[in-house]
Scaffold this motif. Structure first.
Motif, PDB file in Angstrom:
ATOM      1  N   PRO A 271      41.416  79.350  72.883  1.00  0.00           N
ATOM      2  CA  PRO A 271      42.343  78.441  73.555  1.00  0.00           C
ATOM      3  C   PRO A 271      42.638  78.886  74.980  1.00  0.00           C
ATOM      4  O   PRO A 271      42.404  80.032  75.371  1.00  0.00           O
ATOM      5  N   GLU A 272      43.139  77.954  75.754  1.00  0.00           N
ATOM      6  CA  GLU A 272      43.651  78.197  77.105  1.00  0.00           C
ATOM      7  C   GLU A 272      42.600  78.738  78.060  1.00  0.00           C
ATOM      8  O   GLU A 272      42.908  79.403  79.044  1.00  0.00           O
ATOM      9  N   GLY A 273      41.328  78.447  77.761  1.00  0.00           N
ATOM     10  CA  GLY A 273      40.247  78.823  78.668  1.00  0.00           C
ATOM     11  C   GLY A 273      40.033  80.305  78.830  1.00  0.00           C
ATOM     12  O   GLY A 273      39.558  80.769  79.872  1.00  0.00           O
ATOM     13  N   ASP A 274      40.328  81.082  77.785  1.00  0.00           N
ATOM     14  CA  ASP A 274      40.235  82.544  77.843  1.00  0.00           C
ATOM     15  C   ASP A 274      38.817  82.988  77.475  1.00  0.00           C
ATOM     16  O   ASP A 274      38.518  83.252  76.306  1.00  0.00           O
ATOM     17  N   VAL A 275      37.953  83.114  78.486  1.00  0.00           N
ATOM     18  CA  VAL A 275      36.560  83.483  78.221  1.00  0.00           C
ATOM     19  C   VAL A 275      36.458  84.923  77.736  1.00  0.00           C
ATOM     20  O   VAL A 275      35.669  85.237  76.832  1.00  0.00           O
ATOM     21  N   MET A 276      37.220  85.834  78.328  1.00  0.00           N
ATOM     22  CA  MET A 276      37.185  87.228  77.870  1.00  0.00           C
ATOM     23  C   MET A 276      37.682  87.333  76.428  1.00  0.00           C
ATOM     24  O   MET A 276      37.159  88.119  75.639  1.00  0.00           O
ATOM     25  N   GLY A 277      38.690  86.544  76.092  1.00  0.00           N
ATOM     26  CA  GLY A 277      39.135  86.511  74.702  1.00  0.00           C
ATOM     27  C   GLY A 277      38.064  85.985  73.781  1.00  0.00           C
ATOM     28  O   GLY A 277      37.869  86.504  72.675  1.00  0.00           O
ATOM     29  N   LEU A 278      37.346  84.951  74.226  1.00  0.00           N
ATOM     30  CA  LEU A 278      36.241  84.412  73.438  1.00  0.00           C
ATOM     31  C   LEU A 278      35.167  85.463  73.223  1.00  0.00           C
ATOM     32  O   LEU A 278      34.626  85.598  72.110  1.00  0.00           O
ATOM     33  N   ALA A 279      34.839  86.224  74.273  1.00  0.00           N
ATOM     34  CA  ALA A 279      33.843  87.292  74.129  1.00  0.00           C
ATOM     35  C   ALA A 279      34.292  88.302  73.084  1.00  0.00           C
ATOM     36  O   ALA A 279      33.497  88.754  72.245  1.00  0.00           O
ATOM     37  N   GLY A 280      35.578  88.657  73.107  1.00  0.00           N
ATOM     38  CA  GLY A 280      36.095  89.562  72.090  1.00  0.00           C
ATOM     39  C   GLY A 280      35.991  88.983  70.696  1.00  0.00           C
ATOM     40  O   GLY A 280      35.630  89.689  69.744  1.00  0.00           O
ATOM     41  N   GLN A 281      36.300  87.690  70.548  1.00  0.00           N
ATOM     42  CA  GLN A 281      36.151  87.034  69.241  1.00  0.00           C
ATOM     43  C   GLN A 281      34.713  87.127  68.735  1.00  0.00           C
ATOM     44  O   GLN A 281      34.477  87.452  67.566  1.00  0.00           O
ATOM     45  N   LEU A 282      33.754  86.818  69.599  1.00  0.00           N
ATOM     46  CA  LEU A 282      32.354  86.810  69.166  1.00  0.00           C
ATOM     47  C   LEU A 282      31.890  88.209  68.792  1.00  0.00           C
ATOM     48  O   LEU A 282      31.138  88.387  67.828  1.00  0.00           O
ATOM     49  N   ALA A 283      32.332  89.218  69.547  1.00  0.00           N
ATOM     50  CA  ALA A 283      31.973  90.587  69.190  1.00  0.00           C
ATOM     51  C   ALA A 283      32.581  90.980  67.849  1.00  0.00           C
ATOM     52  O   ALA A 283      31.917  91.589  66.997  1.00  0.00           O
ATOM     53  N   LEU A 284      33.843  90.628  67.643  1.00  0.00           N
ATOM     54  CA  LEU A 284      34.511  90.960  66.385  1.00  0.00           C
ATOM     55  C   LEU A 284      33.847  90.260  65.204  1.00  0.00           C
ATOM     56  O   LEU A 284      33.713  90.838  64.126  1.00  0.00           O
ATOM     57  N   GLN A 285      33.435  89.016  65.405  1.00  0.00           N
ATOM     58  CA  GLN A 285      32.755  88.298  64.331  1.00  0.00           C
ATOM     59  C   GLN A 285      31.424  88.943  63.994  1.00  0.00           C
ATOM     60  O   GLN A 285      31.045  89.050  62.817  1.00  0.00           O
ATOM     61  N   ALA A 286      30.704  89.401  65.018  1.00  0.00           N
ATOM     62  CA  ALA A 286      29.425  90.044  64.770  1.00  0.00           C
ATOM     63  C   ALA A 286      29.613  91.367  64.032  1.00  0.00           C
ATOM     64  O   ALA A 286      28.818  91.723  63.154  1.00  0.00           O
TER      65      ALA A 286
END
Length: 440
Positions: A271-286
């Motif tokens: 949410p809220e256009g947080d690209v760095m947060g999205l990167a963290g999400q994808l790393a955590l999911q992996a």
């Protein structure tokens, strides 16, 4: 699936070079791959001199590996393996155990490992033991988890849709790990909304099976947005979405229930256009194999830290019943209201300047504010325990952006290793509670 390469190193003068140990270990490693989720994508013939090492290095680089294991079957001098150490990919130095422990020294492999690590000029990991040994399997399993996160951060492709939310200037930063970030304006979403077929909205409405304070007919605009977001997200590993103020102003609904339902189906939205947060999400999911979410620290009290967000979490995170309710602030449909499940969590916050924070703790499972929420009752920072107040002080003293990327389970050791492979500086805890803390 991760791709691992294996280069056995031998010195013919040692008896162990003639025992066929590299063949037995290769077979055992291949069997382990089926269990731990990797393929042995390249195996070299035994390397005994610098010329053979150069040839093996070229072949290993061409194999597009996630990890190269340099296997010390016997002792060998640095000229035999330095070409392999210089490859710009993750390297592990692995020594086989001795076949006996009295009489003539058979291999001297661990001494070769010692020599190898003394020559390192970049991050690399050492391993010792046979593939069936617990210590070897534990260390390799941790590395594989870390490298799955590395792959997500290096090779991921994400969409930045609409930019950051208004005034959220800290969310302007982009990952410095190789992740591909493509930008698009919200007009892409408006076009997708125009293209949604009513028959597809009918199908979502007919299949709707979640508790809601709205009749299904009132949720049709949210279903329409869900279909449009799914279309825009096609082909991307994740989307950082500016979900307000334009979407509720134009579509008459909040995006959160659409984001939550898409997350149920494997999509990842920040949410809220947080690209760095999205990167963290994808790393955590992996790393974890489970969906990851972004949360705010929204309250501090005797119970701990309240972690909360607007209601876009998938059902996999639910610690109780879920229902769609009005947004707490704008009163529009709809957000997913639910407690976050009790259990350990891990977090990764990427920062500009190739820095990162690794954190974690334990959620109580007790629900707080409407949306998705629970209490962080036991916190940790880079694996070290922190009280909730110390954690909050550290977060604020480092002036970190307000989203915590959070994954399920205790994975801080793998996240710390991920940061080492990527050359990210892990910030230490700074729990100073009283004096002014400032870093330029």
């Amino acid at each position: 699936m991760l791709r691992i390469g294996l280069v056995p190193i031998v010195r013919p003068l040692f008896r162990g070079s003639r025992f066929g140990l590299e063949h037995a270990s290769r077979q055992a490693l291949q069997s382990l791959g089926a269990e731990l989720g990797f393929e042995l994508a390249y195996v070299a013939d035994p390397v005994a001199d610098a010329a053979q090492a150069e040839a093996a290095a070229r072949a290993a680089w061409a194999a597009n590996l996630d990890l190269l294991l340099i296997e010390h079957v016997t002792f060998a001098t640095g000229d035999v393996f330095l070409p392999l150490l210089k490859l710009p990919l993750p390297v592990g130095l692995w020594a086989l155990p001795e076949v006996w422990d009295t009489g003539p020294l058979p291999q001297n492999a661990v001494c070769g490992l010692n020599l190898g690590v003394s020559l390192l000029e970049k991050p690399a990991k050492w391993f010792y033991g046979a593939p069936e040994d617990g210590w070897f399997r534990e260390r390799l399993g941790l590395t594989l988890a870390a490298l799955r996160g590395v792959r997500a951060l290096r090779q991921g492709r994400v969409l930045w849709l609409g930019g950051p939310a208004p005034g959220f200037f800290a969310f302007d930063a982009l990952p410095e790990t190789g992740m591909r970030v493509e930008r698009a304006g919200l007009e892409v979403l408006w076009e997708a909304l125009e293209g949604v077929r009513e028959s597809d909205v009918d199908a979502l409405a007919a299949a709707f099976d979640e508790l809601a304070e709205y009749p299904v007919e009132a949720l049709r605009p949210a279903f329409r947005l869900e279909l449009a977001l799914a279309e825009v997200a096609r082909g991307y590993d994740g989307v950082a979405l500016r979900e307000w103020p334009e979407i509720p102003d134009r579509a008459g609904v909040m995006a959160y229930s659409a984001m939550a339902r898409l997350a149920d189906r494997g999509h990842t939205f920040a949410p809220e256009g947080d690209v760095m947060g999205l990167a963290g999400q994808l790393a955590l999911q992996a790393v974890s194999g489970q969906p990851a979410i972004l949360l705010d620290v929204s309250h501090f009290g005797a119970k701990g830290l309240m972690l909360w967000h607007g209601g876009e979490a998938p059902r996999a995170w639910a610690g109780g019943p879920t229902r769609l309710v009005a947004h707490f602030n704008r009163g529009l449909p709809a957000v997913r209201d639910m407690p976050l499940k009790a259990g350990p969590i891990s977090g990764l916050r990427l920062l500009p300047g190739r820095r990162a924070v690794v954190h974690g703790g334990y959620l109580s499972g007790e629900k707080g504010y409407d949306g998705d929420s629970s209490w962080l009752v036991a916190a940790s920072w880079a694996g070290a325990p922190q009280g909730p107040r110390e954690f909050l002080a550290s977060w604020l003293n480092h002036r970190l952006p307000h989203h915590l990327a959070v994954g399920m389970g205790e994975h801080q050791p793998a996240l710390l290793e991920l940061c080492a492979w990527l050359g990210l500086e892990v910030l230490p805890a700074d729990p100073e509670e009283n004096r002014l803390v400032w870093r330029a």
